[in-house]
Design a protein around this motif. Sequence first.
Motif, PDB file in Angstrom:
ATOM      1  N   GLY A  14      17.576  -1.863  20.566  1.00 26.04           N
ATOM      2  CA  GLY A  14      18.882  -3.190  20.243  1.00 26.04           C
ATOM      3  C   GLY A  14      19.285  -3.785  20.703  1.00 26.04           C
ATOM      4  N   GLN A  47      29.345  -4.942  20.876  1.00 26.36           N
ATOM      5  CA  GLN A  47      29.808  -4.455  23.038  1.00 26.36           C
ATOM      6  C   GLN A  47      30.235  -5.720  23.748  1.00 26.36           C
ATOM      7  OE1 GLN A  47      26.597  -2.100  25.466  1.00 26.36           O
ATOM      8  NE2 GLN A  47      24.770  -3.222  23.533  1.00 26.36           N
ATOM      9  N   ALA A 113      25.356   3.183  26.691  1.00 25.36           N
ATOM     10  CA  ALA A 113      25.415   2.143  27.845  1.00 25.36           C
ATOM     11  C   ALA A 113      25.672   2.753  28.975  1.00 25.36           C
ATOM     12  CB  ALA A 113      26.278   1.340  27.094  1.00 25.36           C
ATOM     13  N   LEU A 119      25.000   4.991  22.556  1.00 23.42           N
ATOM     14  CA  LEU A 119      24.175   4.078  21.683  1.00 23.42           C
ATOM     15  C   LEU A 119      23.073   5.346  20.330  1.00 23.42           C
ATOM     16  CD1 LEU A 119      23.652   1.861  24.573  1.00 23.42           C
ATOM     17  CD2 LEU A 119      24.482   1.188  22.152  1.00 23.42           C
ATOM     18  N   HIS A 207      24.473  -3.990  34.151  1.00 23.73           N
ATOM     19  CA  HIS A 207      23.913  -3.990  32.859  1.00 23.73           C
ATOM     20  C   HIS A 207      23.161  -4.333  31.933  1.00 23.73           C
ATOM     21  CE1 HIS A 207      26.212  -3.596  28.306  1.00 23.73           C
ATOM     22  NE2 HIS A 207      25.814  -4.431  28.245  1.00 23.73           N
ATOM     23  N   GLY A 208      21.913  -3.414  32.011  1.00 22.90           N
ATOM     24  CA  GLY A 208      21.020  -4.062  31.559  1.00 22.90           C
ATOM     25  C   GLY A 208      19.647  -3.404  32.365  1.00 22.90           C
ATOM     26  N   THR A 209      20.184  -2.728  33.192  1.00 21.23           N
ATOM     27  CA  THR A 209      19.098  -2.404  34.331  1.00 21.23           C
ATOM     28  C   THR A 209      17.909  -1.722  34.448  1.00 21.23           C
ATOM     29  OG1 THR A 209      20.394  -0.857  35.458  1.00 21.23           O
ATOM     30  CG2 THR A 209      20.857  -2.689  36.349  1.00 21.23           C
ATOM     31  N   GLY A 210      17.929  -0.569  33.510  1.00 23.10           N
ATOM     32  CA  GLY A 210      17.289   0.783  32.764  1.00 23.10           C
ATOM     33  C   GLY A 210      16.129  -0.465  31.969  1.00 23.10           C
ATOM     34  N   CYS A 211      16.593  -1.214  31.002  1.00 25.32           N
ATOM     35  CA  CYS A 211      15.931  -2.375  30.159  1.00 25.32           C
ATOM     36  C   CYS A 211      14.701  -3.351  31.221  1.00 25.32           C
ATOM     37  CB  CYS A 211      16.834  -2.701  29.057  1.00 25.32           C
ATOM     38  SG  CYS A 211      18.656  -2.011  27.824  1.00 25.32           S
TER      39      CYS A 211
HETATM   40  N1  PLP Z   1      19.575  -1.441  25.048  1.00 28.63           N
HETATM   41  C1  PLP Z   1      20.825  -1.637  23.936  1.00 28.63           C
HETATM   42  C2  PLP Z   1      20.810  -2.498  22.977  1.00 28.63           C
HETATM   43  C3  PLP Z   1      21.734  -1.299  24.763  1.00 28.63           C
HETATM   44  O1  PLP Z   1      23.005  -2.127  24.364  1.00 28.63           O
HETATM   45  C4  PLP Z   1      22.091  -0.925  25.830  1.00 28.63           C
HETATM   46  C5  PLP Z   1      23.416  -0.988  27.329  1.00 28.63           C
HETATM   47  O2  PLP Z   1      24.795  -1.429  26.757  1.00 28.63           O
HETATM   48  C6  PLP Z   1      20.881  -0.400  26.653  1.00 28.63           C
HETATM   49  C7  PLP Z   1      20.166  -0.389  26.419  1.00 28.63           C
HETATM   50  C8  PLP Z   1      20.677   0.654  27.894  1.00 28.63           C
HETATM   51  O3  PLP Z   1      21.113  -0.550  28.888  1.00 28.63           O
HETATM   52  P1  PLP Z   1      21.438  -0.118  30.210  1.00 28.63           P
HETATM   53  O4  PLP Z   1      19.648  -1.060  30.892  1.00 28.63           O
HETATM   54  O5  PLP Z   1      22.167  -0.710  30.933  1.00 28.63           O
HETATM   55  O6  PLP Z   1      20.707   1.715  30.746  1.00 28.63           O
END
Ligand code: PLP
Length: 265
Positions: A14, A47, A113, A119, A207-211
């Motif tokens: 996303g 967001q 998120a 999400l 924000h975005g550590t998993g990604c």
């Molecule tokens: N993908 C999208 C589009 C997001 O907006 C988010 C978090 O806001 C995530 C994945 C997951 O984020 P995280 O890497 O913090 O788990």
Amino acid sequence: MNEARAPIVMVFAGHDPCGGAGIQADIETLTSLGCHPCTVITALTAQDTSGVKDFQPVQATFLVEQARAVLEDMPVAAFKIGMTASQDIIEAIHTLLQDYADIPVVFDPVMAAGGGGSLAREHLIEAFHDLLIPCASIITPNTVEAKALCSDADSLDACAQQLMAQGAEYVLITGGHEATPKIENRLWGHRQFLESYQQERTPGEFHGTGCTLASSIAGYLAHGATMPSAVRDAQTYTAKAVAHGRRLGMGQLIPDRLSWSSKHL
Ligand code: PLP
């Protein structure tokens, strides 16, 4: 003409307009690792660094059209799946993956998120189990996601065993969301526990550590690394991006996935 090739990674994820997570995190990570990302957007989100306000999944048939156009043109070396948003999109990605069964798949089972907002349009867990987990070379849930995916499992080991029984080759359960002084991530593969990794925790929320982690695993795999080596290097890469995280908004910090490049400014 430059014939040098960068390994190609196709990302299904996303869009996060604050640039912290989602497709932008994936593009920065993969580019930073010398890969070429091909990005198929599953959803738009509204967001900021504090939370999700809304999101809008794309039309699944158009997602398939985008992915097929690229897959017929370019030699994709790895897939990375992040936010899937709806049952229709999961079904579409599943159908595509059937035609490219030899390409490794890194699946980050995004449901919410980091800041908490949902999400996923519907309850996607069943579709994850039936359609995406069986295709995953590795699934990378955090502890919260692992427990949601396997609600009747009484331990993380039981969660991992269940995910592997459903077809995931490797399972990496990350501990960044736990209230422990150090972060502990655990890797299972081929039905057994393989390794535990301990990391110093950088203070703050990110924000975005998993990604970043899932994309960097896909990037290292695309370069030809074995799974255990890709997982190890991806954790080092993510920890460095987090350590260079910046407060760009009023909520969570944003990892600097290009931190190395500032040296050249
Ligand atoms: N993908 C999208 C589009 C997001 O907006 C988010 C978090 O806001 C995530 C994945 C997951 O984020 P995280 O890497 O913090 O788990």
